[in-house]
Design an enzyme around this catalytic site. Structure first.
Site, PDB file in Angstrom:
ATOM      1  N   ASP A 198      33.516  51.860   9.404  1.00 14.94           N
ATOM      2  CA  ASP A 198      33.371  53.324   9.424  1.00 14.94           C
ATOM      3  C   ASP A 198      34.098  53.859   8.183  1.00 14.94           C
ATOM      4  O   ASP A 198      35.316  53.758   8.078  1.00 14.94           O
ATOM      5  CB  ASP A 198      34.000  53.890  10.717  1.00 14.94           C
ATOM      6  N   ASP A 209      30.609  61.016   6.569  1.00 18.43           N
ATOM      7  CA  ASP A 209      31.104  60.136   7.641  1.00 18.43           C
ATOM      8  C   ASP A 209      29.939  59.278   8.087  1.00 18.43           C
ATOM      9  O   ASP A 209      29.015  59.785   8.727  1.00 18.43           O
ATOM     10  CB  ASP A 209      31.634  61.012   8.793  1.00 18.43           C
ATOM     11  N   HIS A 278      30.082  64.401  16.182  1.00 17.70           N
ATOM     12  CA  HIS A 278      30.880  65.610  16.066  1.00 17.70           C
ATOM     13  C   HIS A 278      30.458  66.427  14.847  1.00 17.70           C
ATOM     14  O   HIS A 278      29.901  65.894  13.883  1.00 17.70           O
ATOM     15  CB  HIS A 278      32.352  65.201  15.897  1.00 17.70           C
ATOM     16  N   HIS A 286      36.735  66.516  12.636  1.00 20.85           N
ATOM     17  CA  HIS A 286      36.111  66.934  13.889  1.00 20.85           C
ATOM     18  C   HIS A 286      36.077  68.462  13.905  1.00 20.85           C
ATOM     19  O   HIS A 286      37.116  69.091  14.077  1.00 20.85           O
ATOM     20  CB  HIS A 286      36.881  66.404  15.095  1.00 20.85           C
ATOM     21  N   GLU A 311      26.705  59.885  15.612  1.00 24.08           N
ATOM     22  CA  GLU A 311      27.106  58.491  15.763  1.00 24.08           C
ATOM     23  C   GLU A 311      26.966  58.101  17.221  1.00 24.08           C
ATOM     24  O   GLU A 311      27.250  58.906  18.119  1.00 24.08           O
ATOM     25  CB  GLU A 311      28.548  58.280  15.293  1.00 24.08           C
ATOM     26  N   GLU A 406      26.201  55.329  12.380  1.00 23.99           N
ATOM     27  CA  GLU A 406      26.508  56.758  12.198  1.00 23.99           C
ATOM     28  C   GLU A 406      25.944  57.301  10.893  1.00 23.99           C
ATOM     29  O   GLU A 406      26.002  56.614   9.858  1.00 23.99           O
ATOM     30  CB  GLU A 406      28.026  56.967  12.189  1.00 23.99           C
TER      31      GLU A 406
END
Ligand code: 57R
Ligand code: CO
Length: 425
Positions: A198, A209, A278, A286, A311, A406
């Protein structure tokens, strides 16, 4: 000297610079000569073998070291995968008004999509190298370094202007998220391990992300396939006015349509019920909205202009994680309370955190890289005072396997842009 309008370009009028690199000559020679000597080609001069055109385009190195502003000198970074909105938002594709809004967005440094696109291109190039370099037998610290060196080089790390978006997640097997090696970590990647990579890259606080899962033997291939398909369903079904609880239902449906056979035993693939995608806000990983992975009645709608990390996590275990193991991941709370700090070392540590990370997530290695040492007491004090949030590794039951995929998507006025999409996933 009578000024005449030049009819056709005579050879010696090429701007001096170009001539230097001989590129042009090649052309000229090529072009001019043969034709000139009549179609019959009598006395045709033997065609000199064209030496391969020297590719002027700068190529990325291995390991990746060239800053992307060098590879994209005009500052325009590649657009991601585009997906049109459906149903009563499909009008947006050709709406003059929405197209106008996007042109305005691109002119506004706060909104321009170029920052997230630059971060996404760094992400693609670093993960490309990581996927072909990460192999069993490597230490987790070594893997973290190769990824982070790549990100820092390619994003041309510059304080809070551009850099690593959050700690490199390298969660293994039954652990699904928030594990990164701390100094002194001795864990070595094994043949049978299932590794979640990640990676976070930010440009002016716009965080790309995106994550993928690596495995080195076929046993859990089906688990990876299930989670990749569930994430692609989430990306496809996401859109302006889509309700988060419904989107979770589509993701769950895809995930649960898969099973994995492990040593002759058929196991259902479960979405992990207490993990989520998120929203992402500037300098805030977040953004407050969570996209859960199990159908629920959250009526919250996705809105135009929002960045979402879509994700999904699949597991062969309980489909539920608990906090387990040593903490590596931290972040200063966005709305941290201003409490008086008795511990002077804690005051100094907070100053360093604000200077080096602000509200961007970080891990202990990055704190040490910023020059901090013997900081644990002060750090735990900041956590206990509610100023810094600690994020322990999140793990399902030992013996189970978890996977993650993700993407970061952008809900533009005219269409959805999957900014982190690549030719790998
Ligand atoms: O994306 C300190 C980080 N995030 C790095 C990433 O989902 C995040 O817990 C946060 O470094 C901090 C989760 N959802 C509940 C709210 C239901 C996890 C799992 C995915 C991950 C890593 C995440 C989560 N929460 N925040 C972003
Ligand atoms: Co995420």
């Amino acid at each position: 000297m009578i000024a005449t309008v030049p009819t056709e370009k005579k050879p010696d009028e090429v701007p001096p610079a170009a001539a230097a690199d001989g590129e042009e000559d090649e052309e000229m020679e090529e072009e001019g000569a043969p034709e000139a000597q009549g179609a019959g080609g009598e006395g045709k001069k033997k065609k000199k073998k064209k030496k391969p055109k020297k590719k002027s385009k700068l190529e990325q190195t291995e390991p990746p070291t060239i800053g992307l502003t060098k590879l994209f000198p005009d500052g325009n970074f590649p657009e991601g995968e585009l997906q049109e909105y459906k149903d009563d938002n499909s009008y947006r594709t050709n709406s003059e008004e929405k197209r106008y809004d996007e042109r305005m967005a691109m002119e506004d440094p706060e909104v321009t999509y170029n920052n997230i696109r630059r971060a996404a291109e760094v992400h693609r190039q670093v993960r490309k190298y990581a996927r072909k370099t990460i192999r069993p037998g490597m230490r987790m610290l070594e893997i973290a370094d190769l990824i982070e060196n790549g990100v820092r080089n390619l994003v041309e790390e510059n304080g809070l202007e551009s850099g690593i978006g959050f700690p490199t997640g390298l969660s293994l097997n039954h652990c699904a998220a928030h594990y990164s090696p701390n100094s002194g970590d001795t864990i070595v990647l094994g043949e049978k391990d299932v590794l979640k990579v990640d990676i976070g890259v930010h440009v002016k606080g716009r965080i790309c992300d995106s994550a993928f899962t690596l495995t080195f033997d076929p046993t859990y291939e089906k688990l990876l396939e299930a989670v990749k398909a569930a994430t692609d369903t989430g990306v496809r079904e996401a859109g302006i006015d889509v309700r988060l609880g419904e989107l979770a239902g589509y993701i769950q449906e895809t995930m649960e349509s898969y099973e994995v056979e492990v040593n002759g035993k058929v196991l259902p693939v479960k979405p992990i019920e207490n993990l989520s995608g998120h929203t992402i806000a500037p300098y805030q990983i977040h953004g407050g909205k969570s996209v859960l992975l199990v159908k629920n009645d959250d009526p919250t709608k996705m809105e135009e202009g929002e960045y979402f990390a879509i994700e999904t996590f699949g597991s062969t275990g309980r489909g539920k994680v608990i906090e387990q193991g040593e903490v590596s991941h931290y972040a200063r709370k966005v709305d941290a309370p201003h409490v008086p700090l008795r511990l002077t070392s804690a005051k100094a540590l907070l100053k360093s955190i604000n200077k080096n990370f602000g509200t961007l997530p970080w891990c202990r290695r990055y704190l040490e890289r910023a020059g901090e040492s013997k900081y644990l007491l002060a750090l735990n004090h900041l956590v206990s005072q509610g100023i810094v949030q600690d994020y322990p590794p999140l793990c399902d039951v030992r013996g189970s396997m978890t996977a993650q995929f993700e993407h970061t998507i952008l809900l533009r006025p005219t269409r959805k842009e999957v900014v982190s999409r690549g030719d790998d996933y």
